[in-house]
Design a protein around this motif. Structure first.
Motif, short mmCIF file in Angstrom:
data_model
loop_
_atom_site.label_atom_id
_atom_site.label_comp_id
_atom_site.label_asym_id
_atom_site.label_seq_id
_atom_site.Cartn_x
_atom_site.Cartn_y
_atom_site.Cartn_z
N PHE A 1 37.30 43.43 44.93
CA PHE A 1 38.55 43.30 44.17
C PHE A 1 38.28 42.77 42.77
N TYR A 2 39.13 43.14 41.85
CA TYR A 2 38.94 42.60 40.50
C TYR A 2 39.54 41.21 40.39
N GLY A 3 38.88 40.39 39.57
CA GLY A 3 39.34 39.05 39.27
C GLY A 3 39.63 38.92 37.79
N PRO A 4 39.85 37.70 37.30
CA PRO A 4 40.16 37.51 35.88
C PRO A 4 39.10 38.07 34.96
N SER A 5 37.82 37.88 35.30
CA SER A 5 36.75 38.37 34.42
C SER A 5 36.78 39.88 34.30
N GLU A 6 37.09 40.57 35.41
CA GLU A 6 37.12 42.03 35.37
C GLU A 6 38.30 42.55 34.55
N VAL A 7 39.42 41.84 34.59
CA VAL A 7 40.57 42.25 33.76
C VAL A 7 40.20 42.14 32.29
N LYS B 1 48.07 28.83 33.09
CA LYS B 1 47.87 28.22 31.78
C LYS B 1 46.89 27.07 31.83
N ASP B 2 46.97 26.24 32.86
CA ASP B 2 46.09 25.08 32.96
C ASP B 2 45.29 25.07 34.27
N GLY B 3 45.33 26.17 35.02
CA GLY B 3 44.64 26.21 36.30
C GLY B 3 43.14 26.41 36.17
N GLN B 4 42.42 26.10 37.25
CA GLN B 4 40.98 26.33 37.30
C GLN B 4 40.73 27.77 37.72
N MET B 5 39.77 28.40 37.08
CA MET B 5 39.59 29.84 37.26
C MET B 5 39.28 30.22 38.70
N TYR B 6 38.52 29.39 39.43
CA TYR B 6 38.13 29.79 40.77
C TYR B 6 39.35 30.00 41.67
N LYS B 7 40.46 29.30 41.37
CA LYS B 7 41.66 29.46 42.18
C LYS B 7 42.34 30.81 41.94
N PHE B 8 41.93 31.51 40.88
CA PHE B 8 42.51 32.80 40.55
C PHE B 8 41.54 33.95 40.82
N ASN B 9 40.37 33.64 41.35
CA ASN B 9 39.42 34.67 41.74
C ASN B 9 39.89 35.36 43.01
N PRO B 10 39.45 36.60 43.25
CA PRO B 10 39.90 37.32 44.45
C PRO B 10 39.39 36.67 45.72
N ASP B 11 40.21 36.78 46.74
CA ASP B 11 39.86 36.23 48.05
C ASP B 11 40.30 37.24 49.10
N LEU B 12 39.45 37.48 50.09
CA LEU B 12 39.74 38.50 51.09
C LEU B 12 40.79 38.09 52.09
N ARG B 13 41.32 36.89 51.96
CA ARG B 13 42.44 36.47 52.79
C ARG B 13 43.76 36.53 52.01
N HIS B 14 43.69 37.04 50.79
CA HIS B 14 44.89 37.24 49.99
C HIS B 14 45.17 38.73 49.87
N GLN C 1 33.53 23.69 54.35
CA GLN C 1 34.41 23.59 53.19
C GLN C 1 35.31 24.82 53.11
N GLY C 2 36.31 24.76 52.24
CA GLY C 2 37.13 25.91 51.92
C GLY C 2 36.58 26.56 50.67
N LEU C 3 36.21 27.83 50.76
CA LEU C 3 35.54 28.50 49.64
C LEU C 3 36.42 29.61 49.07
N GLU C 4 37.69 29.31 48.94
CA GLU C 4 38.64 30.28 48.40
C GLU C 4 38.19 30.73 47.01
N GLY C 5 38.18 32.04 46.79
CA GLY C 5 37.82 32.58 45.50
C GLY C 5 36.33 32.77 45.30
N LEU C 6 35.51 32.39 46.29
CA LEU C 6 34.06 32.52 46.12
C LEU C 6 33.45 33.60 47.00
N SER C 7 34.19 34.10 47.97
CA SER C 7 33.59 34.99 48.96
C SER C 7 32.99 36.24 48.33
#
Length: 544
Positions: free
Chosen positions: A94-100, A170-183, A324-330
Protein backbone atom coordinates in the motif's frame (compact mmCIF):
# COMPACT_ATOMS: atom_id res chain seq x y z
CA UNK A 1 -55.57 17.54 6.09
CA UNK A 2 -55.80 13.83 5.29
CA UNK A 3 -54.29 14.39 1.86
CA UNK A 4 -51.37 16.34 3.42
CA UNK A 5 -50.80 13.57 5.92
CA UNK A 6 -50.79 10.95 3.16
CA UNK A 7 -48.46 13.11 1.10
CA UNK A 8 -46.07 13.49 4.06
CA UNK A 9 -46.10 9.76 4.70
CA UNK A 10 -45.53 9.13 1.01
CA UNK A 11 -42.55 11.50 0.96
CA UNK A 12 -41.11 9.89 4.09
CA UNK A 13 -41.45 6.48 2.48
CA UNK A 14 -39.82 7.59 -0.78
CA UNK A 15 -36.94 9.30 1.05
CA UNK A 16 -36.41 6.24 3.23
CA UNK A 17 -36.35 3.90 0.24
CA UNK A 18 -33.99 6.18 -1.69
CA UNK A 19 -31.71 6.47 1.34
CA UNK A 20 -31.60 2.71 1.71
CA UNK A 21 -30.95 2.14 -2.01
CA UNK A 22 -28.16 4.75 -2.11
CA UNK A 23 -26.59 3.41 1.09
CA UNK A 24 -26.54 -0.12 -0.31
CA UNK A 25 -25.17 1.14 -3.64
CA UNK A 26 -22.30 2.99 -1.96
CA UNK A 27 -21.50 -0.01 0.25
CA UNK A 28 -21.43 -2.32 -2.77
CA UNK A 29 -19.11 0.05 -4.65
CA UNK A 30 -16.83 0.31 -1.61
CA UNK A 31 -16.81 -3.48 -1.27
CA UNK A 32 -15.43 -4.36 -4.70
CA UNK A 33 -11.85 -3.17 -4.13
CA UNK A 34 -11.75 -4.43 -0.54
CA UNK A 35 -12.90 -7.93 -1.50
CA UNK A 36 -10.42 -8.18 -4.39
CA UNK A 37 -7.47 -7.25 -2.17
CA UNK A 38 -8.66 -9.49 0.71
CA UNK A 39 -8.92 -12.41 -1.73
CA UNK A 40 -5.39 -11.81 -3.05
CA UNK A 41 -3.57 -11.06 0.20
CA UNK A 42 -3.95 -13.49 3.11
CA UNK A 43 -2.20 -11.01 5.44
CA UNK A 44 -4.56 -8.10 4.72
CA UNK A 45 -7.31 -8.22 7.34
CA UNK A 46 -8.81 -4.76 8.05
CA UNK A 47 -10.36 -4.20 11.47
CA UNK A 48 -14.12 -4.38 11.87
CA UNK A 49 -14.36 -0.71 12.90
CA UNK A 50 -12.61 0.27 9.65
CA UNK A 51 -15.18 -1.71 7.67
CA UNK A 52 -17.98 -0.18 9.76
CA UNK A 53 -16.69 3.25 8.72
CA UNK A 54 -17.68 2.47 5.13
CA UNK A 55 -21.26 1.86 6.24
CA UNK A 56 -21.32 5.09 8.27
CA UNK A 57 -19.97 7.13 5.35
CA UNK A 58 -22.42 5.48 2.96
CA UNK A 59 -25.41 6.27 5.20
CA UNK A 60 -24.36 9.88 5.88
CA UNK A 61 -23.69 10.43 2.17
CA UNK A 62 -27.03 8.93 1.17
CA UNK A 63 -28.97 11.19 3.53
CA UNK A 64 -27.15 14.34 2.36
CA UNK A 65 -26.67 13.30 -1.30
CA UNK A 66 -28.54 16.32 -2.67
CA UNK A 67 -25.61 18.56 -1.69
CA UNK A 68 -22.82 18.91 -4.26
CA UNK A 69 -20.24 18.99 -1.45
CA UNK A 70 -21.35 15.54 -0.31
CA UNK A 71 -21.02 14.13 -3.80
CA UNK A 72 -17.59 15.68 -4.28
CA UNK A 73 -16.32 14.39 -0.93
CA UNK A 74 -17.72 10.93 -1.72
CA UNK A 75 -15.96 11.01 -5.09
CA UNK A 76 -12.67 11.85 -3.39
CA UNK A 77 -13.28 9.00 -0.95
CA UNK A 78 -13.63 6.51 -3.79
CA UNK A 79 -10.59 7.91 -5.58
CA UNK A 80 -8.46 7.46 -2.46
CA UNK A 81 -9.77 3.96 -1.77
CA UNK A 82 -9.42 2.64 -5.31
CA UNK A 83 -6.02 4.23 -5.98
CA UNK A 84 -4.75 2.48 -2.84
CA UNK A 85 -5.97 -0.80 -4.35
CA UNK A 86 -4.37 0.09 -7.71
CA UNK A 87 -1.07 0.83 -6.01
CA UNK A 88 -1.25 -2.49 -4.16
CA UNK A 89 -1.96 -4.36 -7.39
CA UNK A 90 0.99 -2.66 -9.11
CA UNK A 91 3.61 -2.61 -6.33
CA UNK A 92 2.45 -5.38 -3.99
CA UNK A 93 2.06 -3.02 -1.04
CA UNK A 94 0.00 0.00 0.00
CA UNK A 95 1.12 3.56 -0.53
CA UNK A 96 2.00 5.73 2.44
CA UNK A 97 2.82 9.43 2.83
CA UNK A 98 6.24 9.08 1.19
CA UNK A 99 4.73 7.43 -1.89
CA UNK A 100 2.13 10.20 -2.27
CA UNK A 101 4.88 12.79 -2.16
CA UNK A 102 7.00 10.71 -4.53
CA UNK A 103 4.14 10.60 -7.04
CA UNK A 104 4.60 14.34 -7.57
CA UNK A 105 8.30 13.84 -8.20
CA UNK A 106 8.12 10.81 -10.47
CA UNK A 107 4.69 11.33 -12.02
CA UNK A 108 5.80 10.44 -15.54
CA UNK A 109 7.52 7.17 -14.61
CA UNK A 110 4.64 6.04 -12.42
CA UNK A 111 2.04 6.86 -15.08
CA UNK A 112 3.99 5.02 -17.80
CA UNK A 113 4.43 1.99 -15.57
CA UNK A 114 0.73 1.80 -14.80
CA UNK A 115 -0.26 2.30 -18.43
CA UNK A 116 1.90 -0.70 -19.28
CA UNK A 117 -0.07 -2.71 -16.71
CA UNK A 118 -3.59 -1.73 -17.68
CA UNK A 119 -4.49 -5.37 -18.17
CA UNK A 120 -4.08 -6.23 -14.50
CA UNK A 121 -5.19 -2.82 -13.24
CA UNK A 122 -8.20 -2.49 -15.51
CA UNK A 123 -10.70 -3.89 -13.03
CA UNK A 124 -9.84 -1.19 -10.50
CA UNK A 125 -10.01 1.61 -13.05
CA UNK A 126 -13.41 0.22 -14.09
CA UNK A 127 -14.61 0.22 -10.48
CA UNK A 128 -13.43 3.80 -10.06
CA UNK A 129 -15.08 4.92 -13.29
CA UNK A 130 -18.39 3.26 -12.39
CA UNK A 131 -18.32 4.80 -8.92
CA UNK A 132 -17.61 8.31 -10.19
CA UNK A 133 -20.22 8.13 -12.93
CA UNK A 134 -22.80 6.87 -10.44
CA UNK A 135 -21.98 9.51 -7.81
CA UNK A 136 -21.66 12.50 -10.14
CA UNK A 137 -24.20 11.45 -12.75
CA UNK A 138 -27.02 9.59 -11.03
CA UNK A 139 -26.85 10.18 -7.29
CA UNK A 140 -28.35 13.68 -7.52
CA UNK A 141 -31.42 12.31 -9.31
CA UNK A 142 -31.87 9.55 -6.72
CA UNK A 143 -31.08 11.72 -3.71
CA UNK A 144 -33.74 11.84 -0.97
CA UNK A 145 -35.07 15.26 -0.04
CA UNK A 146 -34.66 15.16 3.73
CA UNK A 147 -35.14 18.33 5.69
CA UNK A 148 -32.08 20.46 6.32
CA UNK A 149 -32.33 19.63 10.02
CA UNK A 150 -31.30 16.06 9.12
CA UNK A 151 -29.33 16.42 5.87
CA UNK A 152 -27.06 19.31 6.94
CA UNK A 153 -25.74 17.57 10.10
CA UNK A 154 -24.93 14.51 7.98
CA UNK A 155 -23.03 16.69 5.53
CA UNK A 156 -21.18 18.34 8.40
CA UNK A 157 -20.30 14.93 9.86
CA UNK A 158 -18.70 13.82 6.59
CA UNK A 159 -16.84 17.11 6.30
CA UNK A 160 -15.53 16.85 9.86
CA UNK A 161 -14.26 13.32 9.14
CA UNK A 162 -12.14 14.64 6.29
CA UNK A 163 -11.02 17.87 7.90
CA UNK A 164 -10.28 16.08 11.17
CA UNK A 165 -7.97 13.60 9.45
CA UNK A 166 -6.01 16.41 7.82
CA UNK A 167 -5.89 18.32 11.10
CA UNK A 168 -4.44 15.28 12.90
CA UNK A 169 -1.71 15.08 10.28
CA UNK A 170 -0.59 18.64 10.97
CA UNK A 171 1.32 17.71 14.13
CA UNK A 172 1.19 13.90 14.03
CA UNK A 173 4.11 11.49 13.86
CA UNK A 174 4.59 10.03 10.42
CA UNK A 175 4.67 6.37 11.48
CA UNK A 176 1.04 6.68 12.63
CA UNK A 177 0.09 7.57 9.04
CA UNK A 178 2.04 4.77 7.37
CA UNK A 179 0.04 1.90 5.84
CA UNK A 180 -0.96 -0.97 8.05
CA UNK A 181 -2.45 -4.27 6.92
CA UNK A 182 -5.05 -4.11 9.68
CA UNK A 183 -6.45 -0.86 8.27
CA UNK A 184 -8.82 -0.59 5.33
CA UNK A 185 -7.85 0.72 1.91
CA UNK A 186 -9.68 3.95 2.66
CA UNK A 187 -8.07 4.52 6.05
CA UNK A 188 -4.59 3.76 4.71
CA UNK A 189 -5.09 5.99 1.70
CA UNK A 190 -6.63 8.87 3.63
CA UNK A 191 -3.84 8.72 6.22
CA UNK A 192 -1.22 8.83 3.47
CA UNK A 193 -2.84 11.66 1.54
CA UNK A 194 -3.50 13.78 4.62
CA UNK A 195 0.05 13.54 5.99
CA UNK A 196 1.59 14.14 2.60
CA UNK A 197 -0.68 17.11 1.91
CA UNK A 198 -0.14 18.70 5.31
CA UNK A 199 3.55 17.91 5.82
CA UNK A 200 5.56 16.37 3.00
CA UNK A 201 4.38 18.37 0.00
CA UNK A 202 4.64 21.75 1.80
CA UNK A 203 8.13 20.74 2.95
CA UNK A 204 9.05 19.87 -0.63
CA UNK A 205 7.70 23.18 -1.93
CA UNK A 206 9.74 25.03 0.67
CA UNK A 207 12.82 23.06 -0.36
CA UNK A 208 13.15 20.92 2.76
CA UNK A 209 12.73 17.49 1.15
CA UNK A 210 12.44 18.01 -2.57
CA UNK A 211 15.42 15.84 -3.47
CA UNK A 212 15.41 12.04 -3.38
CA UNK A 213 18.75 10.48 -2.60
CA UNK A 214 20.04 8.22 -5.36
CA UNK A 215 22.07 5.11 -4.60
CA UNK A 216 23.40 2.19 -6.58
CA UNK A 217 21.47 -1.04 -5.93
CA UNK A 218 23.03 -3.38 -3.40
CA UNK A 219 24.61 -6.47 -4.95
CA UNK A 220 23.09 -9.68 -3.59
CA UNK A 221 24.72 -12.94 -4.66
CA UNK A 222 23.66 -16.49 -3.71
CA UNK A 223 26.43 -18.33 -1.85
CA UNK A 224 27.66 -21.42 -3.66
CA UNK A 225 28.67 -23.08 -0.38
CA UNK A 226 25.31 -22.59 1.37
CA UNK A 227 23.74 -25.83 2.61
CA UNK A 228 20.03 -25.61 3.32
CA UNK A 229 18.69 -27.50 6.30
CA UNK A 230 21.71 -27.30 8.61
CA UNK A 231 20.28 -24.79 11.13
CA UNK A 232 17.61 -22.26 12.03
CA UNK A 233 18.10 -18.64 13.10
CA UNK A 234 16.74 -16.44 15.89
CA UNK A 235 17.23 -12.68 15.77
CA UNK A 236 16.19 -11.22 19.12
CA UNK A 237 15.66 -7.46 18.97
CA UNK A 238 15.41 -5.88 22.39
CA UNK A 239 14.01 -2.47 23.25
CA UNK A 240 16.07 0.44 24.63
CA UNK A 241 18.91 -1.74 25.92
CA UNK A 242 21.91 0.15 27.29
CA UNK A 243 24.89 -2.22 26.81
CA UNK A 244 26.65 -0.73 29.83
CA UNK A 245 23.87 -2.12 32.07
CA UNK A 246 23.91 -5.67 30.69
CA UNK A 247 25.75 -8.10 32.98
CA UNK A 248 26.37 -10.45 30.02
CA UNK A 249 28.60 -7.66 28.71
CA UNK A 250 30.31 -6.98 32.03
CA UNK A 251 27.94 -4.80 34.11
CA UNK A 252 28.53 -5.45 37.82
CA UNK A 253 24.84 -5.90 38.65
CA UNK A 254 23.44 -9.26 37.62
CA UNK A 255 20.80 -7.88 35.24
CA UNK A 256 20.95 -10.69 32.64
CA UNK A 257 21.68 -13.92 34.52
CA UNK A 258 19.64 -16.07 32.11
CA UNK A 259 21.31 -14.83 28.94
CA UNK A 260 24.68 -15.09 30.66
CA UNK A 261 23.90 -18.71 31.52
CA UNK A 262 22.96 -19.45 27.90
CA UNK A 263 26.20 -17.84 26.73
CA UNK A 264 28.21 -19.97 29.14
CA UNK A 265 26.32 -23.13 28.21
CA UNK A 266 26.84 -22.62 24.50
CA UNK A 267 30.21 -20.80 24.59
CA UNK A 268 28.75 -17.57 23.24
CA UNK A 269 30.24 -14.18 22.48
CA UNK A 270 29.20 -10.66 23.43
CA UNK A 271 30.26 -7.11 22.66
CA UNK A 272 29.02 -3.57 22.14
CA UNK A 273 27.91 -2.58 18.63
CA UNK A 274 26.18 0.44 17.07
CA UNK A 275 22.59 0.71 15.87
CA UNK A 276 21.47 2.47 12.70
CA UNK A 277 18.98 4.71 14.50
CA UNK A 278 17.81 5.95 17.89
CA UNK A 279 14.13 5.26 17.19
CA UNK A 280 12.39 1.87 16.98
CA UNK A 281 10.40 3.06 13.97
CA UNK A 282 13.58 3.37 11.91
CA UNK A 283 16.05 1.04 13.64
CA UNK A 284 14.08 -2.19 13.13
CA UNK A 285 13.23 -1.58 9.43
CA UNK A 286 16.84 -0.63 8.69
CA UNK A 287 18.15 -3.69 10.52
CA UNK A 288 15.92 -6.29 8.83
CA UNK A 289 16.45 -4.60 5.44
CA UNK A 290 20.25 -4.64 5.88
CA UNK A 291 20.55 -0.91 5.10
CA UNK A 292 23.49 1.36 5.64
CA UNK A 293 22.01 4.60 4.27
CA UNK A 294 18.96 5.89 6.18
CA UNK A 295 17.59 7.72 3.13
CA UNK A 296 17.95 4.78 0.72
CA UNK A 297 14.24 4.71 -0.02
CA UNK A 298 14.44 2.48 -3.07
CA UNK A 299 16.37 -0.21 -1.17
CA UNK A 300 13.31 -0.54 1.07
CA UNK A 301 11.12 -0.88 -2.00
CA UNK A 302 13.29 -3.47 -3.73
CA UNK A 303 13.54 -5.81 -0.70
CA UNK A 304 16.73 -7.17 -2.28
CA UNK A 305 18.47 -7.33 1.09
CA UNK A 306 15.44 -7.90 3.32
CA UNK A 307 16.28 -10.89 5.52
CA UNK A 308 12.71 -12.26 5.42
CA UNK A 309 12.45 -12.02 1.64
CA UNK A 310 15.81 -13.74 1.25
CA UNK A 311 14.95 -16.38 3.84
CA UNK A 312 11.78 -17.20 1.88
CA UNK A 313 13.80 -17.58 -1.32
CA UNK A 314 15.90 -20.21 0.41
CA UNK A 315 12.95 -22.11 1.85
CA UNK A 316 13.15 -20.91 5.46
CA UNK A 317 9.90 -20.55 7.37
CA UNK A 318 9.69 -17.01 8.75
CA UNK A 319 8.19 -15.51 11.90
CA UNK A 320 8.08 -12.12 13.60
CA UNK A 321 6.84 -12.23 17.21
CA UNK A 322 6.68 -8.92 19.05
CA UNK A 323 5.66 -7.80 22.52
CA UNK A 324 5.02 -4.35 21.04
CA UNK A 325 2.47 -2.74 18.73
CA UNK A 326 4.14 -2.09 15.38
CA UNK A 327 1.37 -0.20 13.62
CA UNK A 328 2.62 1.38 10.41
CA UNK A 329 5.82 -0.68 10.29
CA UNK A 330 4.67 -4.01 8.87
CA UNK A 331 5.22 -3.03 5.22
CA UNK A 332 8.66 -1.57 5.94
CA UNK A 333 9.66 -4.72 7.84
CA UNK A 334 8.36 -7.01 5.08
CA UNK A 335 5.18 -8.63 6.36
CA UNK A 336 4.37 -10.23 3.00
CA UNK A 337 7.46 -12.39 3.35
CA UNK A 338 6.67 -13.36 6.96
CA UNK A 339 4.68 -16.55 7.47
CA UNK A 340 3.77 -15.79 11.09
CA UNK A 341 3.32 -12.19 12.27
CA UNK A 342 2.26 -11.41 15.84
CA UNK A 343 2.32 -8.07 17.60
CA UNK A 344 0.07 -6.59 20.26
CA UNK A 345 -2.48 -5.46 17.68
CA UNK A 346 -3.08 -9.11 16.81
CA UNK A 347 -2.42 -10.64 20.22
CA UNK A 348 -2.88 -8.17 23.10
CA UNK A 349 -0.21 -8.01 25.79
CA UNK A 350 -0.66 -7.15 29.48
CA UNK A 351 -0.27 -3.50 30.45
CA UNK A 352 2.57 -4.45 32.80
CA UNK A 353 5.25 -6.90 31.73
CA UNK A 354 4.36 -7.19 28.05
CA UNK A 355 7.28 -9.55 27.38
CA UNK A 356 5.28 -12.34 29.04
CA UNK A 357 3.62 -12.97 25.67
CA UNK A 358 6.82 -14.15 23.96
CA UNK A 359 6.98 -17.72 25.25
CA UNK A 360 3.24 -18.47 24.84
CA UNK A 361 3.43 -17.10 21.29
CA UNK A 362 6.32 -19.44 20.52
CA UNK A 363 4.40 -22.34 22.10
CA UNK A 364 1.36 -21.61 19.91
CA UNK A 365 3.28 -20.69 16.75
CA UNK A 366 2.19 -23.76 14.81
CA UNK A 367 5.44 -23.85 12.85
CA UNK A 368 7.04 -26.88 11.25
CA UNK A 369 9.88 -27.31 13.71
CA UNK A 370 11.52 -29.94 11.48
CA UNK A 371 12.33 -27.30 8.87
CA UNK A 372 14.76 -24.34 9.00
CA UNK A 373 13.23 -21.06 10.15
CA UNK A 374 14.15 -17.41 10.65
CA UNK A 375 12.42 -16.01 13.71
CA UNK A 376 12.56 -12.51 15.13
CA UNK A 377 11.68 -12.09 18.81
CA UNK A 378 11.01 -8.44 19.59
CA UNK A 379 10.82 -7.47 23.27
CA UNK A 380 9.18 -4.49 24.97
CA UNK A 381 11.10 -4.16 28.23
CA UNK A 382 12.76 -1.90 29.21
CA UNK A 383 11.02 0.96 27.43
CA UNK A 384 10.35 4.05 29.52
CA UNK A 385 8.44 4.20 31.92
CA UNK A 386 10.50 1.32 33.24
CA UNK A 387 8.20 0.39 36.12
CA UNK A 388 5.48 -0.50 33.60
CA UNK A 389 7.65 -3.42 32.54
CA UNK A 390 8.14 -4.86 36.03
CA UNK A 391 5.35 -7.22 37.17
CA UNK A 392 4.28 -7.11 40.78
CA UNK A 393 6.69 -8.99 43.04
CA UNK A 394 9.50 -9.07 40.47
CA UNK A 395 11.35 -5.92 41.56
CA UNK A 396 14.73 -6.49 43.15
CA UNK A 397 16.87 -3.38 42.77
CA UNK A 398 13.99 -0.88 42.88
CA UNK A 399 12.44 -2.11 46.14
CA UNK A 400 12.16 -0.37 48.51
CA UNK A 401 11.76 2.83 46.53
CA UNK A 402 14.39 5.55 46.95
CA UNK A 403 13.65 9.23 47.48
CA UNK A 404 16.33 10.08 44.90
CA UNK A 405 14.31 10.04 41.65
CA UNK A 406 17.29 9.50 39.35
CA UNK A 407 18.66 6.63 41.44
CA UNK A 408 15.19 5.07 41.66
CA UNK A 409 14.71 5.20 37.88
CA UNK A 410 18.12 3.59 37.39
CA UNK A 411 17.07 0.77 39.68
CA UNK A 412 13.75 0.40 37.86
CA UNK A 413 15.63 0.21 34.56
CA UNK A 414 17.85 -2.56 35.86
CA UNK A 415 14.80 -4.50 37.06
CA UNK A 416 13.17 -4.04 33.66
CA UNK A 417 16.30 -5.48 32.04
CA UNK A 418 16.09 -8.42 34.46
CA UNK A 419 12.52 -9.07 33.32
CA UNK A 420 13.54 -8.78 29.65
CA UNK A 421 16.31 -11.29 30.35
CA UNK A 422 13.94 -13.75 32.03
CA UNK A 423 11.29 -13.68 29.31
CA UNK A 424 13.62 -13.63 26.30
CA UNK A 425 15.71 -16.51 27.65
CA UNK A 426 12.51 -18.48 28.26
CA UNK A 427 11.37 -17.92 24.66
CA UNK A 428 14.79 -18.86 23.27
CA UNK A 429 14.93 -22.05 25.33
CA UNK A 430 11.42 -22.93 24.13
CA UNK A 431 12.44 -22.48 20.49
CA UNK A 432 15.58 -24.54 20.98
CA UNK A 433 13.59 -27.34 22.63
CA UNK A 434 11.08 -27.43 19.77
CA UNK A 435 13.51 -27.08 16.88
CA UNK A 436 14.81 -30.33 15.37
CA UNK A 437 17.74 -28.38 13.93
CA UNK A 438 20.52 -26.45 15.68
CA UNK A 439 19.67 -22.79 16.27
CA UNK A 440 21.92 -19.77 15.73
CA UNK A 441 20.92 -17.00 18.15
CA UNK A 442 21.73 -13.33 17.45
CA UNK A 443 20.69 -10.85 20.17
CA UNK A 444 20.78 -7.06 19.92
CA UNK A 445 18.52 -4.04 20.59
CA UNK A 446 16.73 -1.58 18.34
CA UNK A 447 18.64 1.28 19.96
CA UNK A 448 20.26 2.15 23.26
CA UNK A 449 19.01 4.19 26.19
CA UNK A 450 20.24 7.05 28.33
CA UNK A 451 19.95 5.80 31.91
CA UNK A 452 20.57 8.66 34.30
CA UNK A 453 23.57 10.17 32.53
CA UNK A 454 23.42 13.83 33.48
CA UNK A 455 20.13 13.06 35.21
CA UNK A 456 18.54 12.25 31.82
CA UNK A 457 16.66 9.20 30.55
CA UNK A 458 15.24 7.96 27.27
CA UNK A 459 16.46 7.89 23.67
CA UNK A 460 15.62 9.51 20.28
CA UNK A 461 18.57 11.91 20.55
CA UNK A 462 20.89 11.34 17.59
CA UNK A 463 24.22 10.79 19.27
CA UNK A 464 26.64 7.91 19.71
CA UNK A 465 25.95 6.81 23.31
CA UNK A 466 22.26 6.33 22.55
CA UNK A 467 23.09 4.31 19.42
CA UNK A 468 25.27 1.87 21.37
CA UNK A 469 23.56 -1.50 21.79
CA UNK A 470 24.52 -4.98 23.02
CA UNK A 471 25.35 -7.89 20.74
CA UNK A 472 25.26 -11.50 21.95
CA UNK A 473 25.68 -14.64 19.88
CA UNK A 474 25.53 -18.33 20.72
CA UNK A 475 24.44 -21.61 19.14
CA UNK A 476 23.63 -25.07 20.40
CA UNK A 477 25.76 -26.38 17.52
CA UNK A 478 29.36 -26.31 18.82
CA UNK A 479 30.70 -26.08 15.26
CA UNK A 480 28.82 -22.80 14.67
CA UNK A 481 30.70 -20.45 17.00
CA UNK A 482 30.92 -16.78 16.04
CA UNK A 483 34.51 -17.18 14.87
CA UNK A 484 33.45 -20.15 12.74
CA UNK A 485 30.69 -18.28 10.88
CA UNK A 486 32.45 -14.92 10.53
CA UNK A 487 36.12 -13.93 10.43
CA UNK A 488 35.22 -10.71 12.25
CA UNK A 489 32.43 -10.00 14.72
CA UNK A 490 29.88 -7.41 13.56
CA UNK A 491 30.44 -3.90 14.86
CA UNK A 492 27.10 -2.35 13.92
CA UNK A 493 23.62 -3.31 12.75
CA UNK A 494 24.55 -3.15 9.09
CA UNK A 495 27.29 -5.72 9.55
CA UNK A 496 25.01 -7.84 11.75
CA UNK A 497 22.30 -7.94 9.06
CA UNK A 498 24.95 -8.70 6.43
CA UNK A 499 26.08 -11.66 8.55
CA UNK A 500 22.49 -12.92 8.91
CA UNK A 501 22.02 -12.65 5.14
CA UNK A 502 25.22 -14.66 4.77
CA UNK A 503 23.85 -17.40 7.05
CA UNK A 504 20.63 -17.39 5.01
CA UNK A 505 22.74 -17.97 1.91
CA UNK A 506 23.40 -14.56 0.35
CA UNK A 507 26.44 -12.33 0.14
CA UNK A 508 25.56 -8.62 0.28
CA UNK A 509 27.91 -5.92 -0.95
CA UNK A 510 27.22 -2.21 -1.07
CA UNK A 511 28.67 -0.26 -4.02
CA UNK A 512 27.75 2.99 -2.27
CA UNK A 513 30.23 2.39 0.54
CA UNK A 514 33.60 3.91 -0.34
CA UNK A 515 35.15 3.87 3.15
CA UNK A 516 34.36 2.67 6.67
CA UNK A 517 31.77 5.38 7.31
CA UNK A 518 28.33 4.58 8.73
CA UNK A 519 25.35 6.57 9.99
CA UNK A 520 23.15 7.08 13.01
CA UNK A 521 19.79 8.69 12.33
CA UNK A 522 16.57 9.68 14.10
CA UNK A 523 12.91 8.79 13.72
CA UNK A 524 12.03 9.67 10.11
CA UNK A 525 11.73 6.55 7.96
CA UNK A 526 12.50 8.67 4.88
CA UNK A 527 15.95 9.46 6.24
CA UNK A 528 15.16 13.14 6.70
CA UNK A 529 16.03 13.15 10.39
CA UNK A 530 19.31 14.43 11.69
CA UNK A 531 22.13 12.15 10.63
CA UNK A 532 25.49 11.58 12.31
CA UNK A 533 28.40 9.99 10.44
CA UNK A 534 30.94 7.84 12.26
CA UNK A 535 33.88 5.66 11.22
CA UNK A 536 34.64 2.19 12.48
CA UNK A 537 38.22 3.12 13.34
CA UNK A 538 36.82 5.63 15.82
CA UNK A 539 35.17 2.78 17.73
CA UNK A 540 38.37 0.84 18.35
CA UNK A 541 38.69 1.98 21.95
CA UNK A 542 35.01 1.69 22.86
CA UNK A 543 34.44 -0.95 25.52
CA UNK A 544 31.15 -2.16 26.99
Amino acid sequence: MLSKSLSAHGKLGRDSVRTLLLTLSFVVLFSFSELIVIAKDHVYRPKSDDIALYLIIALLAAISARFIITRLLLSVTFIIQVTEAIYYQFYGQFYGPSEVWLAFVETNDIARGMLDSLGSLGIFFSILAIALVFILGFTRRLAPQWRNSLAVPCLLAITVMFVGQFYKAKDGQMYKFNPDLRHSLLRNGLSAVSFSAMRLIPEAISGENQNIASYEPYQVTPRSDFQFGKYSIILAIGESLNPHRISALGYERDTTPELKALMEQYHGSSKLIVSNAVSTRVAIPMLVNNLREPDNYFAYKSKATNIFANANKQGFETAFISAQGLEGLSNWIGIHDIDLWEDTQIRPAPDIGADQVLTPSVEDAGMNWDKPFLMVLNSRAPHIPYDSNIPQGFAKFSTPALSDTVAQKKNEYDDAVRFYDKELASAIRTVMAKSKLPVLVFITSDHGERVGEGGLFGHSVVEMPIAEVPFIYFSNDPTMSLSAISPQAPRNHYQLATLINKMIGFDVSNPNQKDDSYYITGGDIRGLSEKVTYHLDSLSDVKP
